[in-house]
Design a protein around this motif. Sequence first.
Motif, PDB file in Angstrom:
ATOM      1  N   VAL A 130      46.829  48.381  45.120  1.00  0.00           N
ATOM      2  CA  VAL A 130      47.914  48.312  44.347  1.00  0.00           C
ATOM      3  C   VAL A 130      48.780  47.417  43.424  1.00  0.00           C
ATOM      4  CG1 VAL A 130      50.419  49.476  44.021  1.00  0.00           C
ATOM      5  CG2 VAL A 130      47.959  50.508  45.918  1.00  0.00           C
ATOM      6  N   ASN A 131      49.055  46.966  42.113  1.00  0.00           N
ATOM      7  CA  ASN A 131      49.265  45.843  41.490  1.00  0.00           C
ATOM      8  C   ASN A 131      50.711  46.129  41.257  1.00  0.00           C
ATOM      9  OD1 ASN A 131      47.400  44.251  41.788  1.00  0.00           O
ATOM     10  ND2 ASN A 131      46.110  45.770  40.686  1.00  0.00           N
ATOM     11  N   GLY A 149      54.240  40.240  36.924  1.00  0.00           N
ATOM     12  CA  GLY A 149      54.578  41.234  38.167  1.00  0.00           C
ATOM     13  C   GLY A 149      55.613  41.742  38.435  1.00  0.00           C
ATOM     14  N   LEU A 150      56.502  42.441  39.408  1.00  0.00           N
ATOM     15  CA  LEU A 150      57.554  43.055  40.009  1.00  0.00           C
ATOM     16  C   LEU A 150      58.317  41.638  40.586  1.00  0.00           C
ATOM     17  CD1 LEU A 150      57.457  46.468  39.823  1.00  0.00           C
ATOM     18  CD2 LEU A 150      58.627  45.599  38.465  1.00  0.00           C
ATOM     19  N   GLY A 200      44.582  43.593  51.610  1.00  0.00           N
ATOM     20  CA  GLY A 200      44.054  44.056  50.273  1.00  0.00           C
ATOM     21  C   GLY A 200      42.869  43.227  49.607  1.00  0.00           C
ATOM     22  N   ALA A 201      42.502  44.350  48.643  1.00  0.00           N
ATOM     23  CA  ALA A 201      41.121  43.775  47.751  1.00  0.00           C
ATOM     24  C   ALA A 201      41.014  45.334  46.986  1.00  0.00           C
ATOM     25  CB  ALA A 201      40.200  44.246  48.909  1.00  0.00           C
ATOM     26  N   PHE A 202      40.147  44.198  45.979  1.00  0.00           N
ATOM     27  CA  PHE A 202      39.900  45.198  44.477  1.00  0.00           C
ATOM     28  C   PHE A 202      40.987  45.394  43.898  1.00  0.00           C
ATOM     29  CE2 PHE A 202      37.293  47.068  48.259  1.00  0.00           C
ATOM     30  CZ  PHE A 202      36.261  46.707  47.965  1.00  0.00           C
ATOM     31  N   LEU A 243      48.278  37.749  44.517  1.00  0.00           N
ATOM     32  CA  LEU A 243      47.209  38.623  43.992  1.00  0.00           C
ATOM     33  C   LEU A 243      47.663  39.600  43.089  1.00  0.00           C
ATOM     34  CD1 LEU A 243      44.561  38.602  46.776  1.00  0.00           C
ATOM     35  CD2 LEU A 243      44.540  36.687  45.751  1.00  0.00           C
ATOM     36  N   GLU A 244      48.321  40.059  43.979  1.00  0.00           N
ATOM     37  CA  GLU A 244      48.853  41.218  43.247  1.00  0.00           C
ATOM     38  C   GLU A 244      49.600  41.098  41.468  1.00  0.00           C
ATOM     39  OE1 GLU A 244      51.332  43.663  45.995  1.00  0.00           O
ATOM     40  OE2 GLU A 244      49.803  44.489  47.190  1.00  0.00           O
ATOM     41  N   PRO A 245      50.410  41.046  41.318  1.00  0.00           N
ATOM     42  CA  PRO A 245      50.962  40.096  40.375  1.00  0.00           C
ATOM     43  C   PRO A 245      49.460  38.857  39.306  1.00  0.00           C
ATOM     44  CG  PRO A 245      52.531  38.660  42.072  1.00  0.00           C
ATOM     45  CD  PRO A 245      51.285  39.974  42.297  1.00  0.00           C
TER      46      PRO A 245
END
Length: 227
Positions: free
Chosen positions: A103-104, A115-116, A137-139, A196-198
């Motif tokens: 989830v991003n 990115g928030l 966290g992945a993908f 990674l997410e943002p």
Amino acid sequence: MTHHIAVVGGTGPQGRGLAYRFALAGHTVVIGSRSAERAAEKAEEISTRAADNGATVRLDGATNADAAAAADVVVLAVPWDGYDALVADLAPALDAKIVISCVNPLGFDAAGPYGLTLAESAAEGTQKAVPGARVVGAFHHLAALSLWKTPDPLSHEDVLVCGDDAEAKDLVADLARTVTGHRGIDAGALRIARQLEPFTAVLINVNKRYKVRSGLHLAGLPDDARA
Ligand SMILES: NC(=O)c1ccc[n+]([C@@H]2O[C@H](COP(=O)([O-])OP(=O)(O)OC[C@H]3O[C@@H](n4cnc5c(N)ncnc54)[C@H](OP(=O)(O)O)[C@@H]3O)[C@@H](O)[C@H]2O)c1
């Protein structure tokens, strides 16, 4: 080793693409949805696509809770909006499982995606909400369309994997082979999900500017890092 994988939110493009790849690799996959009917339809769509590519897959559909309860690995592939409530609902089914968050948490405005600013990443929030889960966290950086368009390995891409449970992180790095054909890269502790997410916002901007589906590939790694 094959797994029983639930893809929560598997009716969306990202969950569908990951489910397709996992099923082609021989894993038993259950598509999760808020509607068992929608999940069954999506499972049928993915099975048909696999059959068109000459593969017979083990794929089913169920409600998110039923899918997660039966699995040993659960992928959370739902939007950031409503994520906390969903994780809270599913907490009993996620306990003691390997839980993968792709989830991003992104915002979008006139200047594009960003990115928030959050106190913690989606992955860390999941771990806090379900302390007994083994969250990885992945993908985050794989474009949904790239996962779905062909069954071929995305060998030019890396999957960056982060987590605090070394065994779970190792399993997910291995699962990344089903997408790229090589091991995912250990990117560090679960808190690295904050970086990674943002980063996906960068890829979306690049995609728009150059009309591509960009991904990540790290330079300078030793040959055995992806083995
Ligand atoms: N799309 C991409 O290329 C991509 C790439 C990398 C990472 N991601 C990340 O992967 C996640 C899923 O992306 P996506 O594009 O597949 O998302 P999506 O299509 O917006 O949503 C996926 C599924 O989540 C369910 N859902 C929607 N709102 C919900 C809510 N409030 N509570 C519970 N379930 C809800 C819906 O399934 P039901 O209605 O059937 O329940 C929907 O089909 C996102 O967090 C995204 O940041 C996406």
